[in-house]
Design an enzyme around this catalytic site. Structure first.
Site, PDB file in Angstrom:
ATOM      1  N   HIS A  46       0.898  -1.197  -0.095  1.00 40.23           N
ATOM      2  CA  HIS A  46      -0.041   0.196  -0.046  1.00 40.23           C
ATOM      3  C   HIS A  46       0.920   1.205  -0.086  1.00 40.23           C
ATOM      4  O   HIS A  46       1.461   1.481   1.056  1.00 40.23           O
ATOM      5  CB  HIS A  46      -0.962  -0.061   0.997  1.00 40.23           C
ATOM      6  N   GLU A  50       1.395   3.817   2.775  1.00 39.67           N
ATOM      7  CA  GLU A  50       1.997   3.137   4.045  1.00 39.67           C
ATOM      8  C   GLU A  50       3.388   3.532   4.136  1.00 39.67           C
ATOM      9  O   GLU A  50       4.211   2.694   4.336  1.00 39.67           O
ATOM     10  CB  GLU A  50       1.439   2.062   4.416  1.00 39.67           C
ATOM     11  N   HIS A  83       2.885  -3.277   7.128  1.00 38.31           N
ATOM     12  CA  HIS A  83       1.808  -2.217   6.550  1.00 38.31           C
ATOM     13  C   HIS A  83       1.968  -0.939   7.601  1.00 38.31           C
ATOM     14  O   HIS A  83       2.448  -0.908   8.522  1.00 38.31           O
ATOM     15  CB  HIS A  83       0.438  -2.900   6.701  1.00 38.31           C
ATOM     16  N   GLU A 123       1.473  -4.257  11.407  1.00 39.53           N
ATOM     17  CA  GLU A 123       0.777  -2.835  11.311  1.00 39.53           C
ATOM     18  C   GLU A 123       1.586  -2.058  12.071  1.00 39.53           C
ATOM     19  O   GLU A 123       1.516  -2.092  13.289  1.00 39.53           O
ATOM     20  CB  GLU A 123      -0.607  -2.984  11.766  1.00 39.53           C
TER      21      GLU A 123
HETATM   22 ZN   LIG Z   1      -1.603  -1.752   4.321  1.00 40.33          ZN
END
Ligand SMILES: [Zn+2]
Length: 1138
Positions: free
Chosen positions: A817, A820, A914, A999
């Site tokens: 992504h 990010e 992420h 994350e």
């Molecule tokens: Zn992500």
């Protein structure tokens, strides 16, 4: 009298727990309670028919057949006493036993007697109001009992009697919880009758007036009634009433009336006709003015919030000032005709508004959705699907395991090292070991690629290097330059002369001079190398300009930065400023000062009164800037390439500022419903002036930050969809500086390329085997790098080579992504740690072979998209069946994993890095079959299922060694909606037990030593190092070969481990202090005790008490237990009734 003794209020409320409730009063004690005409036999009858029948049920069934007045009054008294003590649970118990139906029947029977006995009727009405208020099906039940129109009739008969009218109005109000009941009343002139009961300001019968307003609000729950009310002119009537009561009641006496009127308007504003009527009648201006008064009047503040929410609700929606919502970046896709990309799913609506009368009862829909999302099919949890491609295709990946084939000759020759490549190789586009050939998902190698075509037609020509330039940068060396001269020369334009591809002497010498003066202060960064890398980076728009922070580099500030403190009512103040735009349009400048699609030279114009904006550089994202007021700008973000959505990431340059003036920036097309910007997060800022003065830092910046729903509407969407505004204020330090603002610390693809070059140069090949290869090319023709890191064998002996070839693989990926960027900083930390001379790093290299793909979505990163690749798709939803042409990086990463699997080298760990925009801390998502089945409440007997609990080892270790990590935020559930993510596919299809998503918050931590701090790049990089360190705990169990390698194991000792106490369980953010989502119903709407207290007060008021109504309204619960009895049923306690 007996009643008073047995059930006096001295009974501790909780003594009568709901479970005991059915026993109290028991049929036996009832025989003592119910006098005269009700025989004990009659009461016992039902209990003989049904042995479990409780005393309560007996009371209720007795109540239905109204007997003599006194015994009915006694029963009502008992019920009221029982229900008034303790919690609502008793009332709910009574409802479950048919209490509402019994009361309704008693009501109907009493009204039907002619003339109705009001001594009996009033207590019944009050009980119906109290119980019905908690029974969400009361409307339906009342309709069934034919009590609805009966009540309306009763109200009509008692319009002149304030006390009786109030009682009727409360009952009607609770009936209206069912929209169909509200409609029924509306059709029978209920609206008119109730509306006419609301007078202009008065001091009489306040309670009845309030009851009428509340009943009207309840009637307006039906949209049909709303439309009728609008056509009868009631909106203007309500506004006049509000203005009148407001102007007469600044001493907050009439606060409840004003609140109730606002609630009516809120209900009416749930329809489009209601909103436009309110606007047309000048409602917004009225509310704005009254709100300003209330804000500064003690005691009136509670009116501000509902009034502001109402204004927001009615503020006319308008589209963004864009010709098309579609991204400014359009990229022709292989095999797809132009124009077939997505539009917002579900947004194709024709603007139809759902004004139908629906009884919506789906409060727990969200919960249900969440549970539905769990994968509960045992087979799909357990079974590994067939590979998505034939085995013979996997041969192409052999070359991606160079460590298995390397001959390590340097071990013999000693100091001989691999030739290090410098920027020349980058400049010439050389990359090592392009593994894949054209036609294998790395399309258009050597062909005319689409973006080149685009570049040649649309790019601005490269800025020529300025001759003999007195650029700001050379000026920056001269710290003694007078301020005025500096100012003159600090132009964004000059910075843009840092063009790609201009390698003439002037450029180089400038860079050299700068480096001479300032260079070498930023480790692992070399501006020349950066410029060289960037020259090979291919963007859709053909960027030719470097953003200064990327070129020059970034050093983390000395310490972690505190989260921003949210000023009270900040959202309210911002919203009121927005509403002023509507009320005073003549004050709004509305000047477009930047438009990425408009090639006219706005952004370089020297208009003195506006800031200048620019975003046409790698990772840049700003589509348009509109000056709204002298120091306020609306900013619109570009959608992801080939889509019309995903506006979140931003990165742009701003210049031409005046120092020490607060500038308000509003990013007006956010899509998410909430943001960490409401919880202490700040954007980041980089000042060129500061950088040249020796502080090249991205720092957290911005005050008055908040994120809220605005009045802009996505085109072609439904009425209730809106954009969100992120607003923040920046006060720049220097006049005429050039600054950059971004969502988070930028990390460009070119930065990665340069960084990998630096790393490769820095490692000692005798200690670190470091190899960069290209996994494949992206759609735009950028290389997707794959890095191999491990330790070379100690010697070329069979034994050492064998040890090397048996090391387990660890596969790390990041930045699928593009928005990010924190994931890239974490990855930078991992890469640097693994290449470092730290003994733990040495142990890790000796124990594992690391396969690292630092950026899975190079095109997205380069083009400043937030979520997608150039295909307009989220690449982390493509893993199940990745398309070789459209998602080449995913296709080949998966292919490579299949390959590892096929040669018996299934990775021990897979982790995809992420960033998380809604939570704090750093945490892992893993996959566990058992936990998924448990959480979903599946009936599968999990005790018989075997599952290796090893997936918990890494999170447990990280919780102890990484300050930012929160074990309590981790989960291991396999959701259907995530079935095509890297984590789930690598777990299920490749069979990797420890398959994770890591994350990292954009914001900061709410636990551990970083509590209250925002994450900086240093903390993110540290997290990357800590993740690698945590892998050492896996090593004991996997050390099957050479015990010598464990030499550094004790380093991971307890001194390192127990640096923090265990986290408290805080998973999600608490509701925001201010209501971001104004679509939700007004919370002030009838809290349970409100109606009760008013009902109670009504029982004992005499007509003349109304004159000092302000004494009783808010305080009637006072002394409840001491004199409740005498107040409730005076006839029972008065001597003459005995
Ligand atoms: Zn992500």
């Amino acid at each position: 009298m007996v009643v008073c003794l047995l059930l006096s209020a001295s009974t501790p409320p909780d003594f009568v727990s709901p479970s005991l409730f059915p026993l109290l009063p028991s049929p036996l004690s009832l025989s003592l309670l119910i006098p005269h005409s009700l025989s004990v036999e009659r009461i016992r009858q039902p209990s003989m028919a049904a042995p479990s029948t409780s005393g309560l049920e007996v009371l209720l069934s007795t109540l239905k057949d109204v007997g003599d007045i006194e015994s009915t009054l006694n029963i009502l008294n008992v019920l009221d006493e029982l229900l008034s003590a303790g919690s609502d649970r008793r009332i709910h118990y009574m409802i479950s036993k048919g209490g509402s139906e019994s009361l309704l029947m008693a009501l109907v029977n009493t009204v039907d007697t002619i003339p109705p006995n009001y001594t009996l009727l009033l207590p019944i009405l009050h009980l119906v109001a109290k119980v019905g208020h908690r029974d969400h099906r009361i409307g339906v039940k009342a309709e069934k009992a034919e009590a609805v129109l009966l009540m309306l009739g009763l109200l009509r008969q008692n319009l002149k009697d304030a006390k009786r009218a109030a009682a009727c109005l409360w009952v009607l109000q609770v009936f209206c919880t069912s929209v169909s009941t509200a409609m029924l009343l509306g059709k029978n002139r209920g609206l008119d009758i109730v509306f006419k009961l609301i007078p202009m300001h008065t001091t009489k019968h306040i309670r009845t007036v309030k009851a009428a307003i509340d009943a009207l609000a309840a009637l307006l729950r039906s949209k049909m009634n709303c439309r009728a009310a609008v056509s009868k002119g009631y909106i203007s009537g309500l506004l006049k009433l509000f203005a009148d009561w407001h102007s007469n009641g600044t001493d907050c006496k009439h606060l409840p009336i004003l609140r109730a009127l606002l609630n009516c308007l809120h209900q009416a504003a749930n329809t489009s006709i209601g909103r436009s009527s309110l606007v047309a009648e000048g409602g917004i201006a009225l509310l704005f003015q009254t709100t300003k008064t209330c804000m500064f009047t003690r005691g009136m503040e509670s009116l501000v919030e509902p009034a502001v929410q109402l204004m927001r609700k009615c503020y006319p929606k308008c589209p963004l000032p864009l010709t098309s919502a579609l991204s400014a970046h359009i990229f022709p896709l292989p095999g797809r005709p132009l124009g077939t990309w997505d539009f917002i799913p579900g947004a194709q609506g024709d603007g139809f508004e759902d004004d139908s009368d629906n009884d919506v009862e789906n409060e727990d829909a969200e919960n249900r959705d969440y549970e539905d999302d769990m994968e509960t099919d045992l087979e799909s949890l357990r079974q590994r699907p067939e590979p998505d491609r034939p085995l013979e295709q996997l041969g192409q990946y052999v070359c991606l395991c160079p460590e298995l084939h390397h001959d390590f000759q340097e071990l013999d020759s000693g100091s001989e090292t691999e030739e290090s490549s410098d920027e020349d190789s980058l400049l010439n586009g050389d990359r090592e070991d392009h593994c894949l050939m054209a036609g294998q998902g790395s399309p258009q190698a050597g062909q005319d690629s689409p973006q080149e075509h685009r570049a040649s037609t649309q790019n601005p020509p490269l800025c020529p290097p300025r001759n003999g330039h007195t650029t700001p940068i050379s000026r920056g060396e001269d710290h003694t330059a007078p301020e005025g001269e500096d100012k003159q020369n600090m132009k964004a334009k000059d910075l843009h002369s840092q063009c790609l591809g201009s390698h003439e002497d002037g450029h180089h010498s400038m860079v050299d001079r700068l480096l001479e003066k300032f260079g070498s202060c930023i480790p692992h960064h070399d501006p020349r190398l950066y410029a060289a890398a960037a020259a090979n980076t291919r963007s859709v728009a053909g960027y030719s300009i470097l953003a200064f922070p990327d070129f020059w580099g970034h050093l983390p500030p000395p310490g972690p930065e505190q989260m921003a403190v949210r000023r009270p009512n900040i959202q309210r103040r911002k919203v009121l400023e927005d509403i002023e735009r509507f009320l005073c349009p003549e004050d709004i400048i509305n000047k477009v000062v930047f438009d990425v699609e408009d090639p006219s030279p706005q952004c370089s114009s020297d208009h003195k009164l506006s800031l200048r904006f620019f975003s046409k550089f790698e990772c840049g994202n700003l589509r348009k800037a509109v000056q709204v007021r002298s120091y306020e700008y609306d900013l619109i973000l570009n959608a992801d390439a080939n889509t019309s959505q995903h506006h979140q990431w931003f990165y742009f340059e701003v210049s031409g500022m005046v120092a020490n003036v607060p500038y308000r920036f509003n990013i007006i097309n956010g899509e998410k419903i909430n943001s960490q910007f409401n919880y202490g997060m700040q954007p980041v800022l980089y000042s060129v002036r500061e950088a040249l003065e020796g502080r090249p830092c991205w720092v957290r910046a911005g005050t008055d930050i908040c994120y809220y729903r605005n009045h802009f509407q996505p085109s072609g969407s439904q009425r209730d969809s809106s954009f969100y505004t992120l607003t923040f204020t920046v006060t720049f330090q220097h006049d005429e500086d050039v600054c950059y603002l971004a969502y988070h610390y930028p990390y460009t693809y070119s930065a990665l390329q340069a960084h990998l070059q630096m790393l490769q140069r820095s490692v000692d090949p005798r200690k670190v085997f470091f190899k960069q290869q290209s996994l494949c090319n992206t759609l735009a023709g950028n290389s997707c790098p794959l890095i191999t890191i491990t330790a070379p064998p100690s010697s070329r002996s069979w034994k050492d080579l064998h040890q090397l070839r048996n090391r387990p693989c660890v596969v790390l990926t990041a930045r699928v992504h593009p928005g990010e960027s924190n994931a890239s900083w974490v990855m930078k930390g991992s890469l640097e740690f693994l290449c470092s001379s730290d003994p733990m790093a040495q142990s890790l290299r000796e124990a594992f072979i690391f396969k690292i793909i630092p950026v899975l979505n190079p095109d997205g990163v380069i083009n400043g998209t937030h979520r997608c690749s150039l295909s307009g798709e989220d690449l982390n939803r493509q893993w199940k069946k990745p398309d070789a042409a459209l998602s080449p990086t995913i296709y080949h990463t998966k292919g490579f994993l299949y390959y590892l699997n096929s040669i018996g080298r299934t990775p021990l760990v897979f982790c995809d890095y992420h960033g998380h925009s809604r939570k704090k801390n750093v945490f892992l998502y893993g996959c566990s079959m058992k936990e998924t089945l448990w959480q979903s409440g599946s009936s599968v007997d999990t005790a018989t299922l075997k599952e290796d609990p090893g997936y918990r080892t890494i999170p447990k270790t990280l919780d102890r060694i990484a300050p930012a990590f929160s074990f309590n935020s981790c989960n291991y559930l396999v959701e259907k909606s995530r079935a095509s993510t890297a984590r789930v596919v690598v777990w299920r299809e490749i069979g990797v037990l420890r398959s994770y998503t890591m994350e990292s918050t954009y914001n900061g931590c709410d636990q551990g030593i970083y509590q209250g701090m925002q994450m900086g790049t240093r903390e993110l990089e540290d997290m990357g190092a800590k993740f690698c360190q945590s892998l050492l705990t896996l090593r004991k169990s996997t050390m099957f070969y050479d015990s010598k390698v464990i030499s550094h194991m004790p380093l991971l000792d307890d001194s390192l481990l127990d640096h923090k106490s265990h986290n408290c369980f805080v998973d999600d953010e608490p509701p925001c202090v201010e209501d971001i989502e104004y679509q939700s119903p007004m919370t002030s709407n009838l809290p349970g005790s409100d109606i009760d207290s008013e009902v109670n007060a009504n029982m004992f008021s005499t007509e003349d008490e109304d004159k000092d109504e302000d004494k009783q309204m808010p305080h009637c619960r006072k002394n409840r237990h001491t004199d409740l009895k005498s107040r409730l049923y005076p006839h029972l306690c008065r001597p003459d009734s005995l």
